[in-house]
Scaffold this motif. Structure first.
Motif, PDB file in Angstrom:
ATOM      1  N   GLY A 119       0.812  -1.215   0.000  1.00 30.81           N
ATOM      2  CA  GLY A 119       0.000   0.000   0.000  1.00 30.81           C
ATOM      3  C   GLY A 119       0.841   1.257   0.000  1.00 30.81           C
ATOM      4  N   THR A 123       0.438   3.327  -3.350  1.00 29.56           N
ATOM      5  CA  THR A 123      -0.263   4.595  -3.144  1.00 29.56           C
ATOM      6  C   THR A 123       0.650   5.772  -3.457  1.00 29.56           C
ATOM      7  OG1 THR A 123      -1.649   3.586  -1.438  1.00 29.56           O
ATOM      8  CG2 THR A 123      -1.537   5.979  -1.474  1.00 29.56           C
ATOM      9  N   THR A 124       1.902   5.690  -3.035  1.00 30.43           N
ATOM     10  CA  THR A 124       2.855   6.767  -3.330  1.00 30.43           C
ATOM     11  C   THR A 124       3.010   6.972  -4.829  1.00 30.43           C
ATOM     12  OG1 THR A 124       4.055   6.299  -1.280  1.00 30.43           O
ATOM     13  CG2 THR A 124       5.201   7.571  -2.974  1.00 30.43           C
ATOM     14  N   VAL A 127      -0.501   8.239  -6.454  1.00 30.31           N
ATOM     15  CA  VAL A 127      -0.857   9.622  -6.147  1.00 30.31           C
ATOM     16  C   VAL A 127       0.078  10.592  -6.861  1.00 30.31           C
ATOM     17  CG1 VAL A 127      -0.994  11.327  -4.297  1.00 30.31           C
ATOM     18  CG2 VAL A 127      -1.958   9.057  -3.963  1.00 30.31           C
ATOM     19  N   TRP A 179       1.784  -4.423  -5.318  1.00 25.29           N
ATOM     20  CA  TRP A 179       1.431  -3.014  -5.158  1.00 25.29           C
ATOM     21  C   TRP A 179       0.784  -2.427  -6.404  1.00 25.29           C
ATOM     22  CZ3 TRP A 179       3.743  -0.412  -9.022  1.00 25.29           C
ATOM     23  CH2 TRP A 179       4.940  -0.941  -9.537  1.00 25.29           C
ATOM     24  N   PHE A 182      -2.833  -1.043  -6.174  1.00 29.21           N
ATOM     25  CA  PHE A 182      -2.845   0.227  -5.438  1.00 29.21           C
ATOM     26  C   PHE A 182      -2.482   1.378  -6.373  1.00 29.21           C
ATOM     27  CE2 PHE A 182      -2.438  -2.286  -1.497  1.00 29.21           C
ATOM     28  CZ  PHE A 182      -3.299  -1.581  -0.673  1.00 29.21           C
ATOM     29  N   MET A 186      -5.162   4.294  -7.319  1.00 27.57           N
ATOM     30  CA  MET A 186      -4.859   5.592  -6.726  1.00 27.57           C
ATOM     31  C   MET A 186      -4.523   6.633  -7.795  1.00 27.57           C
ATOM     32  SD  MET A 186      -5.296   5.465  -3.488  1.00 27.57           S
ATOM     33  CE  MET A 186      -6.730   4.475  -3.970  1.00 27.57           C
ATOM     34  N   THR A 190      -6.827   9.922  -8.061  1.00 26.69           N
ATOM     35  CA  THR A 190      -6.178  11.225  -7.911  1.00 26.69           C
ATOM     36  C   THR A 190      -6.419  12.108  -9.127  1.00 26.69           C
ATOM     37  OG1 THR A 190      -4.445  10.185  -6.564  1.00 26.69           O
ATOM     38  CG2 THR A 190      -3.979  12.371  -7.451  1.00 26.69           C
ATOM     39  N   MET A 218      -5.690  13.076  -0.321  1.00 27.50           N
ATOM     40  CA  MET A 218      -5.805  11.789   0.368  1.00 27.50           C
ATOM     41  C   MET A 218      -7.162  11.572   1.039  1.00 27.50           C
ATOM     42  SD  MET A 218      -3.199   9.998  -0.315  1.00 27.50           S
ATOM     43  CE  MET A 218      -3.527   8.670   0.845  1.00 27.50           C
ATOM     44  N   LEU A 225      -9.031   3.723  -1.391  1.00 29.62           N
ATOM     45  CA  LEU A 225      -7.866   3.114  -0.757  1.00 29.62           C
ATOM     46  C   LEU A 225      -8.274   1.987   0.189  1.00 29.62           C
ATOM     47  CD1 LEU A 225      -4.813   3.150  -0.279  1.00 29.62           C
ATOM     48  CD2 LEU A 225      -5.183   4.905   1.476  1.00 29.62           C
TER      49      LEU A 225
END
Length: 306
Positions: A119, A123-124, A127, A179, A182, A186, A190, A218, A225
């Protein structure tokens, strides 16, 4: 004298005038969502089993007594069945109920830890790609495409067979491989949020990029998420079971549910309950996690329900 006309006014209850509070609406959605309630009850039961395993289990999960091997569960019409071992014993005489309780610990630990690692990575990347776009998006898309070209199970098998198998290694291998979902979700979420008015206003007043990402972006993609986190947690649990079944996951004598299924595959046609019990537990855990994730999405954002 004529009958007096009644001037009494009907009593109006406050609840008939005021709308339900947000808390009341939330409670109504929670208790009215069957899938969410089933998921949370089953998952809470498995968490209880895992946390209090030393207190509620009838024995030691590593205690081997060959003289009591293959005792059937209590629902079998057999003279060997006993309440001392309600779910029977395995090929080495270990209590199956005890190993089931301790196996819940391993499955939950691997699922949560692998989901947390994947995650953070996914997610990093998602986003950043969705917010900045352009070349950053192209680079992240290339990384995601490269990852999607590698089969998870084959790569995990190769890495574990080369480096060695342990609980920590399985967690890191799975966390570094799952990952991609995710990142994809995301990034899409975003991109939908970044052009909305509140993000534009934050940029206009000079808010820093980290402030916009953490305070504006976020919270508005947290719903997606949560759903992806539950899906990936269930995915990691299934992958661990698959690796353990193939002999490259959690190693004996740890009471992993996948390992319990692998150890019993030779008795499939003779004592099917050896596979059915951990298989049913694995099915219930994965189903409960998915029901919980979908329920959280429906309860917190009912307008997005299908």
């Amino acid at each position: 004298m004529s009958d007096a006309v009644s001037t009494e006014r009907p009593i109006v209850v406050t609840a008939q005038i005021l709308e339900p509070s947000p808390g009341a609406l939330m409670r109504r959605r929670i208790f009215g969502h069957t899938g969410f309630m089933i998921g949370i009850v089953v998952l809470a039961t498995i968490f209880f089993m895992a946390i209090f395993a030393p207190l509620i289990s009838p024995g030691d999960p590593y205690d081997q007594v060959l003289s009591r091997k293959l005792i059937p569960p209590i629902w079998h019409d057999s003279a060997k069945a006993t309440w001392e071992h309600p779910l029977g014993t395995d090929l080495l005489g270990r209590d199956y109920l005890t190993r089931l309780f301790y196996g819940a610990r391993i499955s939950l630990l691997i699922g949560f830890a692998a989901m947390l690692i994947s995650g953070v990575i996914g997610t990093t990347l998602g986003v950043i790609a969705g917010y900045f776009g352009g070349r950053v998006d192209m680079v992240v898309n290339f990384i995601i495409t490269t990852r999607l070209s590698m089969p998870v199970v084959l790569v995990a098998l190769a890495v574990v067979s080369l480096v060695g198998s342990s609980l920590a290694m399985v967690i890191w291998v799975l966390g570094l491989l799952i990952w991609d979902r995710f990142a994809v979700v995301m990034r899409s979420a975003t991109m939908q949020v970044r052009n909305l008015d509140f993000v534009t206003s934050a940029q206009a007043v000079g808010c820093s990029t980290p402030r916009i990402l953490f305070a504006e972006i976020m919270p508005n993609i947290a719903n997606s998420l949560i759903v992806i986190a539950t899906i990936e947690m269930a995915h990691a649990i299934l992958l661990e079971a698959a690796l353990s079944f193939l002999g490259l996951g959690v190693q004996p004598p740890e009471p992993s549910w996948g390992l319990m299924i692998a150890e019993a595959k030779g008795m499939m046609f003779f004592d099917a309950w050896l596979i059915a019990i951990p298989g049913a537990a694995l099915f219930a855990l994965v189903l409960a996690i998915n029901l919980l994730g979908d329920g959280i999405r429906d309860v917190t954002a009912p307008e997005n329900r299908n």
